[in-house]
Design a protein around this motif. Structure first.
Motif, PDB file in Angstrom:
ATOM      1  N   UNK A 185       0.835  -1.197   0.000  1.00 15.85           N
ATOM      2  CA  UNK A 185       0.000   0.000   0.000  1.00 15.85           C
ATOM      3  C   UNK A 185       0.879   1.259   0.000  1.00 15.85           C
ATOM      4  N   UNK A 186       0.595   2.181  -0.933  1.00 22.47           N
ATOM      5  CA  UNK A 186       1.523   3.299  -1.109  1.00 22.47           C
ATOM      6  C   UNK A 186       0.845   4.633  -1.436  1.00 22.47           C
ATOM      7  N   UNK A 187      -0.492   4.687  -1.359  1.00 27.68           N
ATOM      8  CA  UNK A 187      -1.179   5.962  -1.587  1.00 27.68           C
ATOM      9  C   UNK A 187      -2.381   6.038  -0.657  1.00 27.68           C
ATOM     10  N   UNK A 188      -3.104   7.167  -0.720  1.00 30.25           N
ATOM     11  CA  UNK A 188      -4.216   7.338   0.222  1.00 30.25           C
ATOM     12  C   UNK A 188      -5.229   6.209   0.118  1.00 30.25           C
ATOM     13  N   UNK A 189      -5.665   5.893  -1.095  1.00 29.52           N
ATOM     14  CA  UNK A 189      -6.727   4.904  -1.274  1.00 29.52           C
ATOM     15  C   UNK A 189      -6.335   3.546  -0.703  1.00 29.52           C
ATOM     16  N   UNK A 190      -5.130   3.084  -1.024  1.00 26.48           N
ATOM     17  CA  UNK A 190      -4.730   1.740  -0.588  1.00 26.48           C
ATOM     18  C   UNK A 190      -4.406   1.695   0.899  1.00 26.48           C
ATOM     19  N   UNK A 191      -3.744   2.734   1.431  1.00 27.99           N
ATOM     20  CA  UNK A 191      -3.406   2.737   2.864  1.00 27.99           C
ATOM     21  C   UNK A 191      -4.661   2.895   3.711  1.00 27.99           C
ATOM     22  N   UNK A 192      -5.559   3.798   3.308  1.00 33.90           N
ATOM     23  CA  UNK A 192      -6.795   3.994   4.070  1.00 33.90           C
ATOM     24  C   UNK A 192      -7.635   2.729   4.093  1.00 33.90           C
ATOM     25  N   UNK A 193      -7.753   2.050   2.948  1.00 38.03           N
ATOM     26  CA  UNK A 193      -8.533   0.810   2.886  1.00 38.03           C
ATOM     27  C   UNK A 193      -7.908  -0.270   3.762  1.00 38.03           C
ATOM     28  N   UNK A 194      -6.584  -0.365   3.722  1.00 41.98           N
ATOM     29  CA  UNK A 194      -5.881  -1.376   4.513  1.00 41.98           C
ATOM     30  C   UNK A 194      -6.060  -1.124   6.012  1.00 41.98           C
ATOM     31  N   UNK A 195      -5.835   0.109   6.464  1.00 43.62           N
ATOM     32  CA  UNK A 195      -5.945   0.415   7.896  1.00 43.62           C
ATOM     33  C   UNK A 195      -7.388   0.276   8.381  1.00 43.62           C
ATOM     34  N   UNK A 196      -8.337   0.696   7.557  1.00 40.53           N
ATOM     35  CA  UNK A 196      -9.747   0.558   7.927  1.00 40.53           C
ATOM     36  C   UNK A 196     -10.106  -0.915   8.092  1.00 40.53           C
ATOM     37  N   UNK A 197      -9.656  -1.742   7.168  1.00 42.54           N
ATOM     38  CA  UNK A 197      -9.984  -3.167   7.231  1.00 42.54           C
ATOM     39  C   UNK A 197      -9.400  -3.804   8.483  1.00 42.54           C
ATOM     40  N   UNK A 198      -8.151  -3.485   8.801  1.00 42.62           N
ATOM     41  CA  UNK A 198      -7.516  -4.056   9.986  1.00 42.62           C
ATOM     42  C   UNK A 198      -8.289  -3.673  11.244  1.00 42.62           C
ATOM     43  N   UNK A 199      -8.653  -2.404  11.371  1.00 45.57           N
ATOM     44  CA  UNK A 199      -9.359  -1.949  12.564  1.00 45.57           C
ATOM     45  C   UNK A 199     -10.776  -2.527  12.640  1.00 45.57           C
ATOM     46  N   UNK A 200     -11.383  -2.786  11.487  1.00 45.59           N
ATOM     47  CA  UNK A 200     -12.747  -3.298  11.473  1.00 45.59           C
ATOM     48  C   UNK A 200     -12.807  -4.791  11.782  1.00 45.59           C
ATOM     49  N   UNK A 201     -11.705  -5.496  11.562  1.00 45.18           N
ATOM     50  CA  UNK A 201     -11.730  -6.952  11.689  1.00 45.18           C
ATOM     51  C   UNK A 201     -10.864  -7.498  12.816  1.00 45.18           C
ATOM     52  N   UNK A 202     -10.230  -6.630  13.555  1.00 37.71           N
ATOM     53  CA  UNK A 202      -9.379  -7.110  14.649  1.00 37.71           C
ATOM     54  C   UNK A 202      -9.421  -6.088  15.784  1.00 37.71           C
ATOM     55  N   UNK A 203      -9.487  -6.609  17.022  1.00 35.64           N
ATOM     56  CA  UNK A 203      -9.426  -5.695  18.161  1.00 35.64           C
ATOM     57  C   UNK A 203      -8.009  -5.144  18.262  1.00 35.64           C
ATOM     58  N   UNK A 204      -7.895  -3.855  18.066  1.00 39.19           N
ATOM     59  CA  UNK A 204      -6.579  -3.227  18.043  1.00 39.19           C
ATOM     60  C   UNK A 204      -6.477  -2.225  19.185  1.00 39.19           C
ATOM     61  N   UNK A 205      -5.530  -2.464  20.073  1.00 43.62           N
ATOM     62  CA  UNK A 205      -5.300  -1.502  21.147  1.00 43.62           C
ATOM     63  C   UNK A 205      -4.506  -0.308  20.640  1.00 43.62           C
ATOM     64  N   UNK A 206      -3.498  -0.578  19.823  1.00 47.31           N
ATOM     65  CA  UNK A 206      -2.685   0.488  19.234  1.00 47.31           C
ATOM     66  C   UNK A 206      -2.306   0.079  17.815  1.00 47.31           C
ATOM     67  N   UNK A 207      -2.584   0.955  16.863  1.00 45.85           N
ATOM     68  CA  UNK A 207      -2.267   0.682  15.461  1.00 45.85           C
ATOM     69  C   UNK A 207      -1.091   1.553  15.041  1.00 45.85           C
ATOM     70  N   UNK A 208       0.008   0.903  14.687  1.00 50.49           N
ATOM     71  CA  UNK A 208       1.229   1.597  14.274  1.00 50.49           C
ATOM     72  C   UNK A 208       1.485   1.328  12.803  1.00 50.49           C
ATOM     73  N   UNK A 209       1.889   2.364  12.091  1.00 50.42           N
ATOM     74  CA  UNK A 209       2.242   2.184  10.686  1.00 50.42           C
ATOM     75  C   UNK A 209       3.649   2.726  10.440  1.00 50.42           C
ATOM     76  N   UNK A 210       4.428   1.988   9.663  1.00 54.01           N
ATOM     77  CA  UNK A 210       5.744   2.423   9.199  1.00 54.01           C
ATOM     78  C   UNK A 210       5.595   2.728   7.716  1.00 54.01           C
ATOM     79  N   UNK A 211       5.868   3.973   7.318  1.00 49.26           N
ATOM     80  CA  UNK A 211       5.572   4.354   5.943  1.00 49.26           C
ATOM     81  C   UNK A 211       6.462   5.507   5.494  1.00 49.26           C
ATOM     82  N   UNK A 212       6.688   5.593   4.211  1.00 45.21           N
ATOM     83  CA  UNK A 212       7.405   6.697   3.586  1.00 45.21           C
ATOM     84  C   UNK A 212       6.817   6.925   2.216  1.00 45.21           C
ATOM     85  N   UNK A 213       7.544   7.572   1.330  1.00 43.72           N
ATOM     86  CA  UNK A 213       7.080   7.789  -0.039  1.00 43.72           C
ATOM     87  C   UNK A 213       8.298   7.898  -0.949  1.00 43.72           C
ATOM     88  N   UNK A 214       8.183   7.430  -2.200  1.00 44.70           N
ATOM     89  CA  UNK A 214       9.315   7.471  -3.124  1.00 44.70           C
ATOM     90  C   UNK A 214       9.720   8.894  -3.480  1.00 44.70           C
TER      91      UNK A 214
END
Length: 511
Positions: free
Chosen positions: A369-398
C-alpha cells in the motif's frame, strides 16, 4: 531473430514514425536501449538523456545502426533512423523483432490506481490452473515466463520497457505459454511502453488521484486520460461500476468497445444505481480470508456461468472486487469456474497483506500500500476486523515520483493510526527527511504520535519492539522489495517481511 534495413524502414514509415531513413544495407541481430546491453549487430534506441559517451561505448561494442529523435545530434557516421517518437518506434520494432508474440497469447491487461498486482496474481493463478501451468505474468513484483525458477525475473517497472516486454513475451511463447496477464500502468501509455499492443481483455479496477508530479502526470486529467487508453486497445473491457469517476469511464468505454464487449461489475446493494452485469456480496470475512457470492444479471452475463459462492484465501474485503474482476476477465479467455475456485483458495501475492502473528508484540502486516486509497482501505480493514489496542504504521514515499500522493499518505495516517514511523521508501535523489515533512504536514490529529527514523530497518525494529500483544503494526510501501533506490542506485535492502521476521525472532525467539 533479425530485422533487415528494409523491414525497419517499412515498419517505421507504415506507422507514421519515420522522418529520415538511414543509409543502412545490413540487418540487425539484437536490440538495445542502453549501452551496457549492446553487442555486435545491435540496433540502438536513443531515448531519454543519452550521453555522447554512452553512444561511443555502444559503437565500440558493435552497434550498427541507431534510432534517434530528430533533435539528436552527434558527430558520427553510424546509420541513423530519425523518428518523431523513439519510444513508439522501439515498441513497433521490438514486437516485429520478437515475431509478434502477442499473437500467440491470450492477453489480459489490468489497470487501476490500486489492486493491479493482486488482481493480476489472481488472474494468473486462475489461468495457470485452467491451462495446467501455461500462463505467464508481468507484474510490479515479478515477471514469470515459464514454470522454472530461471523463468522468474524481478520487476523494476510496473509495466516493462517495450523491448523487455516483448522479449519476455517471446520467451513465454517459446516456453509453451498460451495465456498472459500484465499490469498496465498509466506511465506505460504515457511513455508508450505498450504502443501498438492490443489486449483480448482490458480490466479497469478504479481511479483516484495518484502519480501526479513533475516527472509523471501534470494533473489528474492527464492521469485519467492515460489510464483510459486501455479502452482503445482492448477487444473487451471489464469495468468496476463502483469506481470513482465512473461517468467519464463508461462514456469513453462505449466510444471504443461494442456494448456486448463491456462487462460491468459492482458490489451488491439494495439501491444499486448503476446497472452491472455481475454483482457480488460478502457472505463472511475475517483477517484470514472471505466467502462471497457472485450473481449474474441479464442474458449476456449468464453466458459466463459464474453464479455461486467462492472462498478467497486473502484478507481484505477490497480483494473480493479484485477477485470478481479477475474471474470475469479470465472467463472471457476460457478459464472455467472450477479452476477459479481452486485458484482463489491458494493464491498468494508476495508482499500483499502478509501476516506475522507474534506472542508478545501483536500482529504485523506487510503490504505494498503506497497511496491514500490503498493505505486507508488497509488500515480501515484491519481496525474493522481485529481488536486493536494500538495501530502503528511504518511508511514513507518514493522520491522524484508520485509527489501528489504524499499528503494523501499523511491523511490516511491521520484518520486511522495511533502511531506512525515516517521513514525512507526509495528516496532516489530527494532528501527522505524532506519527503517526510510533506507527509507529516497532513498529520494534524494531535492523538497521532509521530516518530521520524529515516533508516527503514531501524524504524521497523522500533515499531515492533514498542508494540504489545493487542497491537498491530503495518509495514506499508515496500513489501518484498529487496533494494532501496537511492541517488540512482539500487542499494540492497533486506525487505520488510524478512526484517520483521528477524526482529520478532530476536525479541521472542520465534522463527
Amino acid at each position: 531473430m533479425t530485422l533487415t534495413a528494409e523491414q525497419i524502414t517499412y515498419l517505421l514509415a507504415d506507422n507514421g514514425l519515420l522522418k529520415t531513413g538511414a543509409d543502412f544495407k545490413g540487418e540487425v541481430e539484437h536490440l538495445a536501449y542502453n549501452s551496457q546491453s549492446v553487442r555486435p549487430k545491435t540496433l540502438l534506441f536513443i531515448k531519454g538523456n543519452f550521453k555522447a559517451a554512452y553512444l561511443e561505448e555502444a559503437l565500440q561494442k558493435g552497434a550498427c545502426a541507431i534510432v534517434a529523435p530528430m533533435d539528436f545530434h552527434h558527430e558520427t557516421t553510424v546509420p541513423t533512423f530519425r523518428v518523431d517518437d523513439v519510444a513508439a518506434a522501439m515498441s513497433i520494432l521490438s514486437m516485429a523483432f520478437y515475431d509478434y508474440p502477442q499473437n500467440q497469447l491470450a492477453l489480459i491487461g489490468i489497470t487501476g490506481t490500486k489492486g493491479k498486482t493482486s488482481t493480476a496474481y489472481m488472474a494468473y493463478e486462475m489461468m495457470n490452473e485452467a491451462t495446467q501451468g501455461k500462463a505467464a505474468l508481468s507484474s510490479t513484483v515479478q515477471v514469470i515466463t515459464g514454470p522454472n525458477p530461471a523463468n522468474h525475473y524481478r520487476a523494476h517497472l510496473t509495466t516493462p520497457e517495450s523491448l523487455d516486454l516483448f522479449r519476455w513475451m517471446h520467451e513465454a511463447v517459446n516456453n509453451g505459454m498460451t495465456h498472459m496477464v500484465m499490469e498496465v500502468s498509466s506511465q506505460a501509455y504515457k511513455k508508450e511502453r505498450v504502443y501498438g499492443l492490443h489486449f483480448n481483455v482490458g480490466v479497469f479496477l478504479n481511479i483516484s488521484p495518484d502519480h501526479i508530479g513533475p516527472n509523471e502526470h501534470p494533473d489528474f486529467a492527464d492521469y485519467l486520460a492515460c489510464k483510459m487508453m486501455l479502452f482503445d486497445h482492448a477487444e473487451q473491457i471489464v469495468l468496476n461500476a463502483d469506481s470513482d469517476h465512473f461517468a467519464p469511464l463508461i462514456e469513453r468505454a462505449r466510444e471504443d468497445v461494442p456494448a456486448d464487449g463491456i462487462w460491468l461489475y459492482a458490489r451488491k446493494t439494495d439501491d444499486l444505481e448503476r446497472s452491472a452485469e455481475v454483482t457480488y456480496e460478502t457472505i463472511k470475512e475475517d483477517l484470514q480470508g472471505s466467502t462471497f457470492r457472485l450473481d449474474e444479471h441479464g442474458q449476456q452475463a449468464e453466458q459466463l456461468g459464474l453464479t455461486g459462492e467462492y472462498t478467497l484465501d486473502m484478507p481484505g474485503d477490497f480483494n473480493q472486487g479484485n477477485a470478481v474482476a479477475a474471474m470475469i476477465a479470465t472467463r472471457l479467455v476460457g478459464t472455467d469456474a472450477k479452476a477459479m475456485q481452486k485458484a482463489l483458495t491458494t493464491v498468494k501475492v508476495p508482499g500483499r497483506m502478509q501476516e506475522i502473528t507474534t506472542k508478545r508484540h501483536g500482529t504485523i502486516y506487510v503490504d505494498y500500500a503506497h497511496n491514500y486509497a490503498s493505505i486507508a482501505a488497509l488500515l480501515h480493514f484491519v481496525k474493522a476486523n481485529e481488536h486493536v489496542q494500538k495501530l502503528t504504521i511504518v511508511v514513507g514515499a518514493p522520491g522524484n515520483k508520485g509527489v501528489s500522493r504524499r499528503p494523501g499518505i499523511g491523511k490516511a495516517v491521520n484518520e486511522q493510526s495511533d502511531v506512525v514511523y515516517l521513514t525512507s521508501d526509495d528516496p532516489q535523489f530527494e532528501d527522505p527527511n524532506a519527503i517526510a515533512d510533506e507527509i507529516q504536514a497532513a498529520i494534524t490529529n494531535p492523538k497521532v504520535v509521530v516518530h521520524r527514523q529515516m533508516n527503514r530497518t531501524q524504524a521497523i525494529t522500533e515499531a515492533i519492539k514498542h508494540s504489545g500483544p493487542a497491537d498491530v503494526v503495518v509495514l506499508a510501501g515496500k513489501g518484498m522489495d529487496e533494494y532501496q533506490k537511492t541517488n540512482g542506485v539500487d542499494v540492497p535492502y533486506e525487505n520488510d517481511w524478512a526484517i520483521a521476521k528477524r526482529v520478532v525472532h530476536s525479541l521472542e525467539g520465534d522463527k
